[in-house]
Design an enzyme around this catalytic site. Structure first.
Site, PDB file in Angstrom:
ATOM      1  N   GLU A 117       0.838  -1.291  -0.194  1.00  0.00           N
ATOM      2  CA  GLU A 117       0.024   0.051   0.078  1.00  0.00           C
ATOM      3  C   GLU A 117       0.684   1.125  -0.137  1.00  0.00           C
ATOM      4  OE1 GLU A 117      -4.074  -1.873   2.245  1.00  0.00           O
ATOM      5  OE2 GLU A 117      -2.769  -0.315   3.421  1.00  0.00           O
ATOM      6  N   HIS A 239      -8.820   9.791   3.749  1.00  0.00           N
ATOM      7  CA  HIS A 239      -8.730   8.744   2.968  1.00  0.00           C
ATOM      8  C   HIS A 239      -8.980   9.077   1.458  1.00  0.00           C
ATOM      9  CE1 HIS A 239      -8.353   4.841   0.762  1.00  0.00           C
ATOM     10  NE2 HIS A 239      -8.128   4.093   1.802  1.00  0.00           N
ATOM     11  N   ARG A 285      -1.043   8.865   1.829  1.00  0.00           N
ATOM     12  CA  ARG A 285      -2.587   9.252   1.998  1.00  0.00           C
ATOM     13  C   ARG A 285      -2.809  10.797   1.885  1.00  0.00           C
ATOM     14  NH1 ARG A 285      -5.458   4.875   5.902  1.00  0.00           N
ATOM     15  NH2 ARG A 285      -5.062   3.185   4.294  1.00  0.00           N
ATOM     16  N   HIS A 346     -11.227  10.085   7.619  1.00  0.00           N
ATOM     17  CA  HIS A 346     -11.000   8.412   7.827  1.00  0.00           C
ATOM     18  C   HIS A 346     -10.406   8.070   9.030  1.00  0.00           C
ATOM     19  CE1 HIS A 346     -10.199   4.572   6.480  1.00  0.00           C
ATOM     20  NE2 HIS A 346      -8.932   4.448   6.563  1.00  0.00           N
ATOM     21  N   ARG A 381      -0.888   9.062   9.300  1.00  0.00           N
ATOM     22  CA  ARG A 381      -0.596   7.672   9.766  1.00  0.00           C
ATOM     23  C   ARG A 381      -0.195   6.556   8.243  1.00  0.00           C
ATOM     24  NH1 ARG A 381      -4.211   2.962   9.045  1.00  0.00           N
ATOM     25  NH2 ARG A 381      -6.163   4.469   7.997  1.00  0.00           N
TER      26      ARG A 381
END
Length: 544
Positions: A117, A239, A285, A346, A381
């Protein structure tokens, strides 16, 4: 005096039944009497909705040092090195524990399939297809239901923590919580020698979110009112890819879709991420969300598109069965069509300040998972580090609690029943829904992906008025789940706004047009309540 409710006594009270709360309960010694509260149905929390997976070093070509470095880079140089190292190094053991519990992670031959990811330098995301959170939660819930010492309560929403200070007793400590039992409509007192907040984050403060309706910052607000410090509340992760469709409320398109080759496209079909970051779709992100936000505002379009149709159809269906089925229900065949997506709130990277074992400023009170602030996430994060933190902190806190309860026989003080004699049932619930809607809209408009000082000041003015209205309403009417959540959400929104105003730079998830550059000194934003437990309170911003 007309009072309602009952009292129940436990060794440990766990407020929240997601991955963090259940991990802690299952790791505690089985001779302890444990209560686990879920404010709605057990499957209503954020864990159940988590798609991607859990990050851990599980491949021989990967190293803990690489996972640590990726976390620090994604955290925009604000993560706490000690916390990152401790949690990352505990990752493999945590995954083995989940496997032993029976979590059905996806296999590829004899090995577990690992995906990649954004922000990760290796394939290290272990997953259960595209419904990892559901698989973890179902497994842990089943294990908890098998334990005679774990008592599960659904439809029980905590209102406030009970402390010795509130009872006008010496030596302050958390001794339980007042809880609304939605089955009966009455408030009950839960007494406990240790209390754990595992209530998740506060993404519902924003108009558009990938989270469940229950992400209202309950634990953060309760801890703040009890006198605990909070940190880095300005870092709200959006997100990048929430499904854009009028019938698709809060449905996330997992980051793993981009990890497996998904491309972000403008309405004309052209790619754009390479103009913002050399990692393109695999950038962290915050970068991807800002890029999408920029392009949507530049073009005036309602969404951008995520396209993985160039991959084999069988691969897509086997790796993303939940996403494929949901899109198909809405007339989108992701094996052939691009998926319309928009950013959505998110994850709450800040939270209640804790040590490595989840212990807060208040003796007897712990905060774990998204509720707590360990310093792992910094200013942003890293993907799939959230469930990892839930499992690791659940284990750490359980060890700390077990040792404390073994060494100290702490008597619980008498707790008065909740007094309902001076309140009435409201005939103006429209006030709650109106304030809820107003709060989420101005948070989205003024405290969203891109901020300015003027927008933040407008938000601060509005939240001050709302807090006054909510306090008056709370004092006069019988409590309900909606009122409890609105009160908590407004409290946390005010903490987010205050923290954002304090930060005079752009770092990670906090991007302001008035201070577009990084400050020279790295600092956490630490807010201290007026009833803080230590009289020699630290500065609001503490150098790292």
């Amino acid at each position: 005096m007309n009072t309602q409710g009952t009292s129940s006594d436990f060794d440990v009270l766990v407020i929240g039944s997601g991955a963090a709360g259940l991990s802690l309960a299952l790791n505690l010694p089985q001779h302890l009497d444990i209560a686990v509260l879920s404010k709605a149905d057990y499957s209503s929390g954020s864990t159940w909705m988590a798609q991607g997976g859990i990050a851990a070093v599980l491949d021989e070509t990967d190293k803990a040092e690489d996972h640590i470095r990726d976390t620090l880079v994604a955290g925009a140089d604000l993560s706490r090195q000690e916390a990152v190292q401790q949690i990352v190094e505990a990752g493999p053991e945590s995954i083995r524990w989940l496997i032993d519990m029976g979590v059905p992670f996806t296999r590829e031959g004899d090995d577990y399939h690992l995906t990649k990811e954004g922000g990760h330098s290796h394939r290290r995301i272990i997953h259960a297809a595209d419904a990892t959170g559901r698989a973890v939660h179902e497994t842990l819930l089943q294990r908890a239901q098998e334990r005679s010492n774990i008592h599960l309560y659904d439809q029980h929403i905590a209102i406030d923590l009970i402390t010795r200070r509130k009872l006008k007793l010496p030596h302050n400590r958390c001794v339980g919580a007042y809880v609304l039992n939605n089955h009966t409509g009455h408030v009950e007192a839960f007494r406990a020698r240790s209390v754990v907040l595992a209530t998740g984050g506060a993404a519902k403060a924003y108009l558009y979110t990938s989270n469940s309706d229950g992400s209202t910052g309950d634990g953060i607000a309760m801890a703040w009112r009890a006198g605990c410090r909070v940190a880095n509340m300005e870092f709200n992760q959006f997100h990048p890819t929430c499904l854009y469709h009028p019938q698709a409320k809060s449905f996330l398109i997992s980051e793993a879709v981009r990890g497996e080759g998904g491309r972000l496209l403008l309405p004309d079909g052209s790619r754009f991420m390479s103009r913002f970051d050399e990692r393109a779709e695999l950038a962290p992100r915050d970068i991807v969300a800002r890029a999408i936000d920029h392009e949507m505002k530049r073009l005036g379009c309602d969404s951008v598109y995520l396209d993985i149709s160039h991959r084999d159809a069988d691969f897509i269906k086997s790796h993303f069965p939940t996403i494929y089925q949901r899109c198909l229900e809405l007339g989108i065949d992701m094996t052939r069509d691009p998926i319309p997506v928009v950013p959505a709130a998110h994850y709450t990277c800040g939270g209640v300040m804790t040590d490595k074992n989840g212990l807060t400023d208040l003796e007897g009170l712990y905060a774990i998972g998204e509720t707590g602030f360990t310093g792992l996430h910094g200013a942003n994060r890293l993907a799939s580090n959230s469930l990892l933190e839930c499992i690791v902190l659940g284990c750490n806190a359980s060890s700390r609690i077990a040792k404390e309860l073994e060494s100290t026989d702490y008597p619980l003080p008498p707790i008065p029943h909740w007094d309902e004699s001076l309140v009435t049932d409201s005939d103006e619930d429209v006030i709650i829904s109106h304030n809820w809607d107003e709060l989420r809209r101005f948070m989205w408009d003024y405290v969203g992906i891109v901020r300015t000082t003027k927008r933040l000041q407008r938000a601060q003015h509005r939240i001050e008025l709302l807090l006054q209205e909510i306090a008056e309403y709370y004092s006069n009417y019988r409590v309900s789940s909606d009122l409890i959540e609105l009160r908590n959400l407004a409290t946390v929104a005010e903490l987010i706004i205050r923290s954002a105003i304090c930060r005079k730079e752009s770092r990670g998830l906090h991007y302001t047009l008035d201070y577009p550059k990084l400050a020279q000194e790295r600092m956490d934003t630490i807010l201290t309540p007026s009833n803080y437990l230590w009289q020699d309170a630290v500065r609001e911003e503490q150098p790292r």
